[in-house]
Design a protein around this motif. Structure first.
Motif, PDB file in Angstrom:
ATOM      1  N   LYS A  56       1.214  -1.163  -0.094  1.00 29.68           N
ATOM      2  CA  LYS A  56      -0.130  -0.010   0.120  1.00 29.68           C
ATOM      3  C   LYS A  56       0.831   1.290   0.514  1.00 29.68           C
ATOM      4  O   LYS A  56       0.422   2.721   0.084  1.00 29.68           O
ATOM      5  N   ARG A  58       2.316   2.313   2.741  1.00 26.19           N
ATOM      6  CA  ARG A  58       1.519   3.128   3.965  1.00 26.19           C
ATOM      7  C   ARG A  58       2.525   3.731   5.616  1.00 26.19           C
ATOM      8  O   ARG A  58       2.957   2.558   5.576  1.00 26.19           O
ATOM      9  N   SER A 143      -7.835  -0.284   4.152  1.00 20.93           N
ATOM     10  CA  SER A 143      -8.820  -1.235   2.533  1.00 20.93           C
ATOM     11  C   SER A 143      -7.722  -0.989   1.743  1.00 20.93           C
ATOM     12  O   SER A 143      -6.517  -0.508   2.102  1.00 20.93           O
ATOM     13  N   ASN A 145      -6.297  -0.227  -0.619  1.00 21.48           N
ATOM     14  CA  ASN A 145      -5.819   0.964  -2.084  1.00 21.48           C
ATOM     15  C   ASN A 145      -4.107   1.128  -1.791  1.00 21.48           C
ATOM     16  O   ASN A 145      -3.984   0.932  -0.215  1.00 21.48           O
ATOM     17  N   SER A 151     -10.506   4.428  -1.300  1.00 23.21           N
ATOM     18  CA  SER A 151     -10.592   3.133  -0.629  1.00 23.21           C
ATOM     19  C   SER A 151     -11.663   2.150  -1.989  1.00 23.21           C
ATOM     20  O   SER A 151     -12.231   2.926  -2.790  1.00 23.21           O
TER      21      SER A 151
HETATM   22 MG    MG Z   1      -8.126   3.588   4.861  1.00 23.17          MG
END
Ligand code: MG
Ligand code: TXA
Length: 336
Positions: A56, A58, A143, A145, A151
């Motif tokens: 991701k 992230r 999520s 994405n 999302s």
């Molecule tokens: Mg999210």
């Protein structure tokens, strides 16, 4: 890495078995839930959880929600909690709500990002549930994405963002709710909403016993949910959110004067505006439909077609309040 696209409709239980065996091997699989698609991995396996963050892009200080098949598994992961939590679970789970609770030290440390709490959710989507039940694993799943993007509410959105970066995606159709779960901090004397969703403050207030109501259920604006401080749901083109309908025309003329091709994100008829728009994105008539459509529409806004999108505000009733929250976060500029 080749990403396998599994289909529940086509492959039935075979898709569940395949996903389960990948998850047990420490791989990452995108699964459908009733809110949005989640990017799942075994929450007890550090290496598996690290793959989620890599896929991701992230930030590692943003904790993940842990998804469970049933409440029987709960005490394996969390410390004793106040009685109102059981009442909320009876009322809203399985479903689109996440409970932040004090956690035991049994999950991969990457899941909680060093906090002593964990977000727990029991999804209601039959395919997501089937994977949880078959694997009997606690599944960490943000999520599915790329970080910062809207999302995913369909398997195709996950494919666009993550193909080549994850082992598999199970297509289970479009997500019913369309926005992420309500996140509720349940570590204090009364619940505090950290992220708005389908389950609203009013829904929660109905469940909390009268003697506790004086303590007030709150929705916090502070970024106590670490994820809330990051930029989210950003479309390819700038989004201008206009809160007063009479301002739509003025904002549009100003953009037109800059030579911009204008997209309009509308939920009501504004026939007089249409002649100046290159494209109109229809959000839908009811709050529920608006929530279902929002992320797919944000993804459909393309630089090749428009230079800017002007969005009108929507009703704040029921899930509408969460739709407005996401629109505000997606917006480059808000005209109040
Ligand atoms: Mg999210
Ligand atoms: O509907 C959903 O919740 C979806 C589906 C896949 O379940 N998941 C989801 O996860 O939206 P994610 O990672 O995109 O968002 C989780 C949010 C973040 O804002 C995160 O900061 C917050 O929940 N969160 C997670 N654990 C927390 C904790 N221990 N304390 C406070 N906030 C937490």
């Amino acid at each position: 890495m080749q990403t396998q696209l599994l289909s529940y409709k086509r492959d039935g239980d075979k898709a569940i078995e395949k996903a389960t065996s990948l998850l047990k091997k420490g791989e990452v699989v995108a699964i459908p839930t009733e809110t949005v698609y989640g990017l799942a991995a075994d929450a007890t396996n550090s290496e598996a959880v690290q793959k989620i963050f890599e896929a991701k892009g992230r930030p590692s200080d943003n904790p993940l929600i842990v998804h469970l098949a049933s409440k029987q598994q709960l005490q394996n992961y969390v410390l004793p909690y106040l009685p109102y939590v059981d009442l909320l679970m009876e009322a809203f789970s399985p479903g689109p709500i996440t409970y932040v609770l004090k956690c035991k030290d049994v999950l991969a440390k990457e899941v909680t990002a060093g906090l002593d709490t964990v977000g727990i959710r029991f999804p209601s989507h039959p395919v997501g549930r089937a994977v949880l039940q078959a694997s009997q694993l606690p599944l960490a799943a943000p999520s599915a994405n790329l970080s910062g993007k809207p999302s995913p509410t369909e398997a195709l959105h996950v494919w666009d963002d993550l193909s080549g970066r994850i082992s598999a995606i199970i297509d289970g159709g479009a997500s019913d709710v369309g926005l992420e779960s309500t996140v509720v901090d349940c570590t204090g004397a009364s619940p505090v909403i950290l992220r708005q969703g389908k389950v609203t403050e009013a829904d929660i207030a109905q469940i909390i016993p009268v003697q506790d109501k004086g303590k007030q259920i709150k929705t916090t604006e502070q970024p106590r949910s670490p994820g809330v401080k990051y930029k989210h749901y950003v479309p390819e083109v700038p989004l201008l959110l206009v809160n007063r309908p009479e301002q739509l025309q003025t904002v549009m003329q100003a953009e037109k004067a800059k030579g911009h091709r204008i997209g309009l994100l509308l939920s009501q008829d504004h026939d007089h505006l249409l002649k100046d728009a290159t494209r109109v994105y229809h959000l839908g008539d009811t709050e529920a439909v608006q929530a279902q459509h929002l992320y797919a529409l944000l993804r459909a806004m393309k630089k090749a077609e428009v230079d800017v999108v002007i969005a009108e505000n929507v009703s704040m009733h029921s899930i509408g309040s969460a739709v407005m929250d996401r629109l505000r976060r997606a917006a480059t500029r808000v005209y109040d």
